[in-house]
Design an enzyme around this catalytic site. Structure first.
Site, PDB file in Angstrom:
ATOM      1  N   LYS A  30       9.105   3.759   9.772  1.00 53.55           N
ATOM      2  CA  LYS A  30       8.809   3.410  11.152  1.00 53.55           C
ATOM      3  C   LYS A  30       7.896   2.185  11.164  1.00 53.55           C
ATOM      4  CE  LYS A  30       4.606   6.067  12.209  1.00 53.55           C
ATOM      5  NZ  LYS A  30       3.768   5.041  12.803  1.00 53.55           N
ATOM      6  N   ASP A  61      12.734 -13.499  -2.322  1.00 56.71           N
ATOM      7  CA  ASP A  61      12.631 -14.098  -0.993  1.00 56.71           C
ATOM      8  C   ASP A  61      13.687 -13.425  -0.128  1.00 56.71           C
ATOM      9  OD1 ASP A  61      12.751 -15.599   1.314  1.00 56.71           O
ATOM     10  OD2 ASP A  61      12.799 -17.546   0.309  1.00 56.71           O
ATOM     11  N   GLU A  66      -7.090  12.037  14.937  1.00 55.38           N
ATOM     12  CA  GLU A  66      -7.654  11.366  13.781  1.00 55.38           C
ATOM     13  C   GLU A  66      -9.116  11.049  14.040  1.00 55.38           C
ATOM     14  OE1 GLU A  66      -5.320   8.190  11.861  1.00 55.38           O
ATOM     15  OE2 GLU A  66      -3.908   8.452  13.499  1.00 55.38           O
ATOM     16  N   ASP A 103      10.513   9.726   8.787  1.00 53.35           N
ATOM     17  CA  ASP A 103       9.340  10.117   9.583  1.00 53.35           C
ATOM     18  C   ASP A 103       8.575  11.095   8.704  1.00 53.35           C
ATOM     19  OD1 ASP A 103       7.466  11.350  11.246  1.00 53.35           O
ATOM     20  OD2 ASP A 103       8.756  11.231  13.008  1.00 53.35           O
ATOM     21  N   HIS A 104       7.449  10.643   8.135  1.00 51.74           N
ATOM     22  CA  HIS A 104       6.800  11.468   7.110  1.00 51.74           C
ATOM     23  C   HIS A 104       6.321  12.806   7.652  1.00 51.74           C
ATOM     24  CE1 HIS A 104       3.219   9.341   8.759  1.00 51.74           C
ATOM     25  NE2 HIS A 104       2.602  10.459   8.468  1.00 51.74           N
ATOM     26  N   ASP A 106       3.009   4.250  18.285  1.00 50.09           N
ATOM     27  CA  ASP A 106       2.652   4.585  16.908  1.00 50.09           C
ATOM     28  C   ASP A 106       2.838   6.064  16.608  1.00 50.09           C
ATOM     29  OD1 ASP A 106       1.579   3.812  14.320  1.00 50.09           O
ATOM     30  OD2 ASP A 106      -0.243   4.898  14.879  1.00 50.09           O
ATOM     31  N   ASP A 123       0.817  -1.212   0.000  1.00 51.88           N
ATOM     32  CA  ASP A 123       0.000   0.000   0.000  1.00 51.88           C
ATOM     33  C   ASP A 123       0.853   1.265   0.000  1.00 51.88           C
ATOM     34  OD1 ASP A 123      -2.699   1.161   0.202  1.00 51.88           O
ATOM     35  OD2 ASP A 123      -2.017   1.858   2.161  1.00 51.88           O
ATOM     36  N   ALA A 183       3.897   1.802  -1.182  1.00 46.77           N
ATOM     37  CA  ALA A 183       4.506   2.042  -2.490  1.00 46.77           C
ATOM     38  C   ALA A 183       3.483   2.592  -3.474  1.00 46.77           C
ATOM     39  CB  ALA A 183       5.116   0.742  -3.022  1.00 46.77           C
ATOM     40  N   LYS A 234      -9.990  15.581  12.350  1.00 50.38           N
ATOM     41  CA  LYS A 234      -8.685  15.156  11.844  1.00 50.38           C
ATOM     42  C   LYS A 234      -7.831  16.408  11.685  1.00 50.38           C
ATOM     43  CE  LYS A 234      -6.319  13.179   7.802  1.00 50.38           C
ATOM     44  NZ  LYS A 234      -5.370  12.389   8.595  1.00 50.38           N
ATOM     45  N   HIS A 247       6.517  10.864  15.751  1.00 47.94           N
ATOM     46  CA  HIS A 247       5.978  12.130  15.241  1.00 47.94           C
ATOM     47  C   HIS A 247       5.905  13.223  16.308  1.00 47.94           C
ATOM     48  CE1 HIS A 247       5.127   9.627  11.921  1.00 47.94           C
ATOM     49  NE2 HIS A 247       3.935   9.222  12.275  1.00 47.94           N
ATOM     50  N   LYS A 251       6.342  17.203   6.057  1.00 46.99           N
ATOM     51  CA  LYS A 251       5.208  18.119   5.954  1.00 46.99           C
ATOM     52  C   LYS A 251       5.691  19.563   5.936  1.00 46.99           C
ATOM     53  CE  LYS A 251       1.890  14.940   8.042  1.00 46.99           C
ATOM     54  NZ  LYS A 251       1.157  14.709   6.795  1.00 46.99           N
TER      55      LYS A 251
END
Length: 503
Positions: free
Chosen positions: A151, A88, A219, A180-181, A238, A19, A21, A348, A243, A185
């Site tokens: 992460k 593999d 969220e 760390d996306h 998480d 997902d 990618a 959100k 973050h 931002k």
């Protein structure tokens, strides 16, 4: 740091049928290609277990771009640079075949031996892949080699140390890009500019003028199909460990000598080292946890966390965390940094609220209304921008004062649609700029703090779960955390960047 914006490279994406990618990496690479920030001398090898032909893989790449970006200009040319390798991760023979393909593409496209290995898959394979890349010769290259890791980086400090040991067997620390996306931002990156490029803020950025700082990342979604992962993670691992703590470090760091990777990271590490050590029973005075109950979201009933798929019916896992972080250094002594993050909340949003201290004597005190303090609000998502809350004379009155908001929206009429965070981080990786990636020492210090909280929470069954309704802003204890200090959470829905008129 190589600042060449046309850096050539072979990019290997492990987990290329997943997902991440499809939703993020392929569209981000396409935008870099479209804007000519990605050299025409590039190639991508998609690596995954599933058997696919090159044509099938290229069709999947094009579909993901059209779905995400609704465009297809030069898409065939772009996709022609993509190749597929069924793999593999535990088999050396599979790595030898991958090495052969990589060497062929290196010669065909003139890639100068430059390689980026992007691990977009389950973290339990990170160490295995890194060790195989070295032992099977894929890191023996004439150009640069870089490892990009998503992460979570470990599950606790000990597992993170072991993972780091495996990775640094194959790659040096300056070749490891822990992504760390949030650091991609636009407005997170803007924190440094807001602080260090504005003379009106930096002199005030200390405990003499700031009373508290609040960071909210909420969220509306629940855990959905991620119940199995979330049961092992929870909101603490998480969101807080990565973050939230990264935002704290950017807000609290001292001005670096230069805006270089090493200097910025050094100042962030100093923040982590200055965080007040809290452990044992004192944890409950600084951090609270929550778990969502049933509720109404967008007019529909939603289940409680314990009724979500693959979740224990008596789960002790937190879906909400609020905390007070004290930074015991000269600049921040006495100023609480409040954080809160959770699922199934009212809105959100990710916002930072810097609350300045009240003036010593309020000359414009009104019997019917007390003026709000000055606030600087940094809007990170879904809108991007900044808002400064000031007090001015009310129209038509004598000298009555009222609040106004001066706002700038990055996505508004005067702004621009900012690129996806992954696009910026991929570009940084291509040109060798690791400033917005997490250094190992930051990871270790952050895990050290989180492990102390986990040690208390995991040995104590929370009797009050679930303790907040879906669609709320969290449990009552989160409000009480601030109330005992004389503060309250600023309502995030009242601080929207586009709500900039006079009250």
């Amino acid at each position: 740091m190589n600042q060449n914006s046309n850096m050539t490279s072979l990019i290997m994406i492990f987990g290329a049928t997943g997902d991440l990618a499809k939703r993020k990496l392929f569209p981000s690479l396409y935008r870099l290609f479209e804007s000519k920030r990605l050299s025409e001398k590039f190639a991508v090898i998609g690596v995954a277990r599933r058997p696919l032909s090159n044509d099938e893989f290229q069709a999947s790449v094009k579909e993901s771009i059209q779905s995400a970006l609704k465009k297809d200009e030069n898409i065939d040319e772009f996709a022609s640079h993509f190749y597929y390798h069924s793999h593999d991760v535990t088999d050396s023979g599979s790595y030898q075949s991958l090495k052969k393909l990589a060497n062929e593409l290196d010669g065909h496209y003139g890639l100068e031996g430059n390689r980026i290995f992007y691990l977009a898959m389950a973290p339990e394979f990170f160490g295995t892949i890194a060790l195989h890349l070295k032992s099977d010769g894929l890191t023996d290259v004439s150009g640069f080699k870089r490892l990009v890791i998503e992460k979570p980086f470990g599950h606790n400090l000990e597992s993170a140390k072991e993972l780091n040991r495996q990775i640094t067997t194959a790659f040096s620390e300056d070749e490891v890009y822990r992504i760390d996306h949030y650091l991609g931002k636009e407005m997170v990156r803007n924190i440094e500019v807001i602080r260090f490029a504005n003379a009106i803020f930096e002199p005030l950025w200390n405990n003499r003028y700031i009373s508290n700082i609040q960071i909210t990342s909420s969220e509306t979604l629940g855990v959905e199909e991620r119940g199995r992962y979330y049961e092992k993670s929870g909101a603490l691992r998480d969101m807080v460990q990565n973050h939230m703590m990264q935002m704290v470090s950017l807000l609290a760091m001292e001005p670096p000598i230069k805006l270089t990777t090493d200097d910025v990271r050094a100042e962030k590490v100093r923040v982590f080292r200055s965080i007040r050590a809290v452990e044992g029973e004192k944890i409950n005075d600084y951090f609270i946890r929550g778990q969502y109950a049933e509720g109404i979201m967008d007019g529909s009933e939603v289940p409680k966390y314990r009724d979500e798929p693959m979740v224990d019916k008596e789960s002790n896992t937190e879906t909400f965390v609020a905390g007070k972080i004290m930074i015991d250094n000269f600049r921040w002594a006495g100023v609480p940094f409040y954080i809160r993050t959770g699922k199934r909340m009212e809105a959100k949003t990710t916002k930072i609220v810097v609350q300045f201290k009240d003036i010593p004597m309020n000359l414009y005190y009104q019997t019917e209304k007390v003026l709000n303090p000055n606030l600087l609000v940094i809007h990170i998502q879904p809108e991007e921008g900044i808002t400064l809350h000031l007090n001015v004379k009310k129209e038509g009155g004598h000298l009555d004062a009222t609040e106004v908001k001066l706002s700038y929206a990055n996505t508004g009429v005067n702004g621009m649609n900012t690129p996806e965070g992954y696009e910026k981080l991929l570009f940084d990786c291509l040109r060798g700029d690791a400033t917005n990636f997490t250094h190992w020492e930051e990871v270790a210090l952050s895990w050290n703090m989180v492990d102390k909280i986990s040690a208390v929470w995991e040995k104590t069954k929370e009797e009050n779960f679930p303790n907040y309704a879906s669609g709320s802003m969290g449990p009552k204890a989160a409000d009480e955390l601030l109330e005992k200090d004389g503060f309250f959470w600023w309502p995030v829905t009242d601080l929207d960047v586009d709500n900039c008129g006079c009250d």
